[in-house]
Design a protein around this motif. Structure first.
Motif, mmCIF file in Angstrom:
data_model
loop_
_atom_site.group_PDB
_atom_site.id
_atom_site.type_symbol
_atom_site.label_atom_id
_atom_site.label_comp_id
_atom_site.label_asym_id
_atom_site.label_seq_id
_atom_site.Cartn_x
_atom_site.Cartn_y
_atom_site.Cartn_z
ATOM 1 N N VAL A 1 0.911 -1.184 -0.201
ATOM 2 C CA VAL A 1 0.034 -0.145 -0.117
ATOM 3 C C VAL A 1 0.953 1.278 0.078
ATOM 4 C CG1 VAL A 1 -1.701 1.278 1.422
ATOM 5 C CG2 VAL A 1 -1.854 -1.257 1.319
ATOM 6 N N ASN A 2 0.425 2.153 -0.826
ATOM 7 C CA ASN A 2 1.193 3.620 -0.880
ATOM 8 C C ASN A 2 0.278 4.551 0.051
ATOM 9 O OD1 ASN A 2 3.541 2.853 -2.322
ATOM 10 N ND2 ASN A 2 2.051 3.021 -4.377
ATOM 11 N N TYR A 3 0.749 5.193 0.786
ATOM 12 C CA TYR A 3 -0.403 6.148 1.860
ATOM 13 C C TYR A 3 0.230 7.376 2.133
ATOM 14 C CZ TYR A 3 -3.858 5.454 5.452
ATOM 15 O OH TYR A 3 -5.009 5.711 6.154
ATOM 16 N N TYR A 4 -0.789 8.156 2.058
ATOM 17 C CA TYR A 4 -0.606 9.641 2.264
ATOM 18 C C TYR A 4 -0.933 9.987 3.739
ATOM 19 C CZ TYR A 4 -1.547 14.674 1.944
ATOM 20 O OH TYR A 4 -1.858 16.066 2.455
ATOM 21 N N TYR A 5 0.066 10.519 4.182
ATOM 22 C CA TYR A 5 -0.195 10.640 5.960
ATOM 23 C C TYR A 5 0.184 11.979 6.363
ATOM 24 C CZ TYR A 5 -0.129 9.055 10.859
ATOM 25 O OH TYR A 5 -0.544 9.017 12.344
ATOM 26 N N PRO A 6 -1.015 12.771 6.429
ATOM 27 C CA PRO A 6 -0.689 14.340 6.543
ATOM 28 C C PRO A 6 -0.647 14.941 8.148
ATOM 29 C CG PRO A 6 -3.006 14.232 6.008
ATOM 30 C CD PRO A 6 -2.337 12.778 6.059
ATOM 31 N N ARG A 7 -0.358 13.864 8.933
ATOM 32 C CA ARG A 7 -0.200 14.233 10.413
ATOM 33 C C ARG A 7 0.929 14.863 10.854
ATOM 34 N NH1 ARG A 7 -5.197 14.103 10.452
ATOM 35 N NH2 ARG A 7 -6.116 11.988 9.797
ATOM 36 N N THR A 8 1.990 15.079 9.898
ATOM 37 C CA THR A 8 3.263 16.057 9.735
ATOM 38 C C THR A 8 3.283 16.501 8.488
ATOM 39 O OG1 THR A 8 5.350 16.236 10.687
ATOM 40 C CG2 THR A 8 4.698 13.991 9.502
ATOM 41 N N GLN A 9 4.098 17.569 8.277
ATOM 42 C CA GLN A 9 4.412 18.319 7.143
ATOM 43 C C GLN A 9 5.847 18.873 7.172
ATOM 44 O OE1 GLN A 9 1.349 21.251 7.137
ATOM 45 N NE2 GLN A 9 3.120 22.996 7.242
ATOM 46 N N ILE A 10 6.184 19.058 5.727
ATOM 47 C CA ILE A 10 7.486 19.552 5.579
ATOM 48 C C ILE A 10 7.129 20.652 4.361
ATOM 49 C CG2 ILE A 10 8.657 17.148 5.834
ATOM 50 C CD1 ILE A 10 9.140 17.349 2.724
ATOM 51 N N ILE A 11 8.324 21.321 4.426
ATOM 52 C CA ILE A 11 8.324 22.711 3.497
ATOM 53 C C ILE A 11 9.218 22.341 2.283
ATOM 54 C CG2 ILE A 11 8.875 25.097 2.844
ATOM 55 C CD1 ILE A 11 8.323 25.612 5.904
ATOM 56 N N HIS A 12 8.546 22.515 0.932
ATOM 57 C CA HIS A 12 9.251 22.395 -0.262
ATOM 58 C C HIS A 12 9.585 23.639 -0.946
ATOM 59 C CE1 HIS A 12 9.501 19.657 -4.228
ATOM 60 N NE2 HIS A 12 10.705 20.370 -3.971
ATOM 61 N N TYR A 13 10.787 24.155 -1.094
ATOM 62 C CA TYR A 13 11.226 25.243 -1.866
ATOM 63 C C TYR A 13 11.334 24.943 -3.341
ATOM 64 C CZ TYR A 13 11.973 27.279 2.907
ATOM 65 O OH TYR A 13 11.599 27.721 4.196
ATOM 66 N N LYS A 14 10.254 25.047 -4.057
ATOM 67 C CA LYS A 14 10.765 24.634 -5.316
ATOM 68 C C LYS A 14 10.966 25.961 -5.887
ATOM 69 C CE LYS A 14 7.212 21.052 -6.203
ATOM 70 N NZ LYS A 14 5.874 20.457 -7.113
ATOM 71 N N GLY A 15 11.513 25.837 -7.146
ATOM 72 C CA GLY A 15 11.974 27.060 -7.976
ATOM 73 C C GLY A 15 10.789 28.013 -8.486
ATOM 74 N N ALA A 16 10.911 29.242 -8.492
ATOM 75 C CA ALA A 16 9.990 30.156 -8.771
ATOM 76 C C ALA A 16 9.374 29.986 -10.118
ATOM 77 C CB ALA A 16 10.475 31.740 -8.906
ATOM 78 N N SER A 17 8.095 29.912 -10.609
ATOM 79 C CA SER A 17 7.443 29.465 -11.671
ATOM 80 C C SER A 17 7.829 30.749 -12.614
ATOM 81 C CB SER A 17 6.079 29.301 -11.565
ATOM 82 O OG SER A 17 5.383 30.566 -11.173
ATOM 83 N N SER A 18 8.203 31.790 -12.218
ATOM 84 C CA SER A 18 8.527 32.881 -13.460
ATOM 85 C C SER A 18 9.827 32.754 -13.965
ATOM 86 C CB SER A 18 8.308 34.135 -12.512
ATOM 87 O OG SER A 18 9.387 34.281 -11.651
ATOM 88 N N ARG A 19 10.650 31.890 -13.593
ATOM 89 C CA ARG A 19 11.997 31.718 -14.166
ATOM 90 C C ARG A 19 12.042 30.590 -15.197
ATOM 91 N NH1 ARG A 19 15.185 30.736 -8.309
ATOM 92 N NH2 ARG A 19 14.951 32.949 -7.540
ATOM 93 N N LYS A 20 12.893 31.109 -16.108
ATOM 94 C CA LYS A 20 12.847 30.226 -17.313
ATOM 95 C C LYS A 20 13.652 28.866 -17.174
ATOM 96 C CE LYS A 20 13.597 33.614 -21.078
ATOM 97 N NZ LYS A 20 12.613 33.011 -21.850
ATOM 98 N N LYS A 21 13.263 27.744 -17.575
ATOM 99 C CA LYS A 21 13.898 26.398 -17.031
ATOM 100 C C LYS A 21 14.789 26.070 -18.563
ATOM 101 C CE LYS A 21 9.466 24.782 -14.791
ATOM 102 N NZ LYS A 21 8.246 24.218 -14.625
#
Length: 288
Positions: free
Chosen positions: A215-235
């Motif tokens: 089973v793959n399980y989503y368990y949101p009893r804790t969380q982390i922060i994800h610093y993704k690149g800004a969407s305005s920047r060229k890839k």
């Protein structure tokens, strides 16, 4: 050893240092190790980590071998009962590791689990709970139907936007930014598929884990922060290319034989069209 935390770095020195610091500042009741794999960065990450965190095991690659292969390098030397794939641009809470390992120990049928992942602005990183990218799910996602009808299960088969992000449930796929995997599941299905360079490997792994009866399980009893690149920047072109190549690779590997040739042609044509549109959209973006 209870937990092996694997972090892959490519020129994200400050974020990586911040990520490692958050792990070391946590308070798990379990034993753990941190394994850092550096994909030939030019920003001095390895030197900084060795100086500031000598307890971290470092592997320095001479070239960028990609996300899958680098993680596999870490898995091969990992000693833990569980393996955690953790992005270098994440920050964990002090209780994240403890909560997730206690959950896994209490649920032996779960092969892989993930917590809630939020972006710096507090919004949900929608990739943390996903369905598999079937032809219909991919079509509705790629061409914006999921955004137009966010609460409709038919149009949100991929990002599962109709499900409450604060509730726990089994799902198809987690995200490699935070993916806690049981050692027995890895021994059964194998490691990440290195054909995927930097996208799709987590979905492929979840697919194989689920197919094997876990089973793959989503368990949101804790969380982390994800610093993704800004969407305005060229890839860079390679990022756009690898994202769409992963779509084709996943479909060929898992779905092509399940569908008729007209469906397969439409899938490949759709990915090709999406690739062209993404290149055009990226070219029109401001540099910063």
């Amino acid at each position: 050893m209870d937990l092996s935390i694997i972090i892959v770095n490519y020129n994200t020195r400050e974020l990586t240092l911040k990520c490692i610091h958050s792990v070391l500042a946590s308070t798990p009741s379990y034993s753990y190790e941190i394994i850092l794999i550096d994909n030939a960065s030019s920003d001095g990450t390895i030197q900084a980590v060795e100086e500031q965190f000598p307890q971290v095991t470092c592997i320095a690659n001479k070239e960028n071998v990609g996300f899958s292969k680098a993680n596999n390098q870490g898995i091969k030397i990992a000693k833990g009962r569980y393996v955690l794939l953790l992005n270098s641009d994440t920050v964990v809470q002090t209780d994240t590791l403890d909560i997730m390992l206690r959950f896994m120990d209490a649920h032996p049928t779960v092969g892989a689990s993930g917590c809630k992942i939020v972006l710096p602005d507090g919004s949900l990183d929608k990739a943390c709970k996903r369905g598999f990218p079937t032809p219909s799910a991919s079509f509705y996602y790629a061409f914006g139907f999921s955004k137009l009808f966010p609460n409709n299960p038919r149009f949100n088969q991929y990002q599962l936007g109709y499900l409450d992000a604060d509730q726990e449930y089994p799902i198809d796929s987690l995200v490699g930014a935070f993916m806690l995997v049981r050692r027995e599941a890895i021994d059964q299905v194998g490691m990440l598929d290195e054909e995927f360079f930097m996208y799709g490997e987590d979905i492929d792994w979840c697919y194989r884990i689920k197919q094997a009866g876990w089973v793959n399980y989503y368990y949101p009893r804790t969380q982390i922060i994800h610093y993704k690149g800004a969407s305005s920047r060229k890839k860079p072109y390679k990022i756009i290319y690898e994202f769409h190549r992963a779509m084709i690779l996943f479909h060929k590997k898992h779905f092509q034989r399940q569908y008729s040739w007209p469906i397969n042609v439409m899938v490949f044509a759709g990915v090709g069209l999406k690739f062209v549109l993404s290149l055009i959209k990226n070219k029109l973006r401001p540099a910063r």
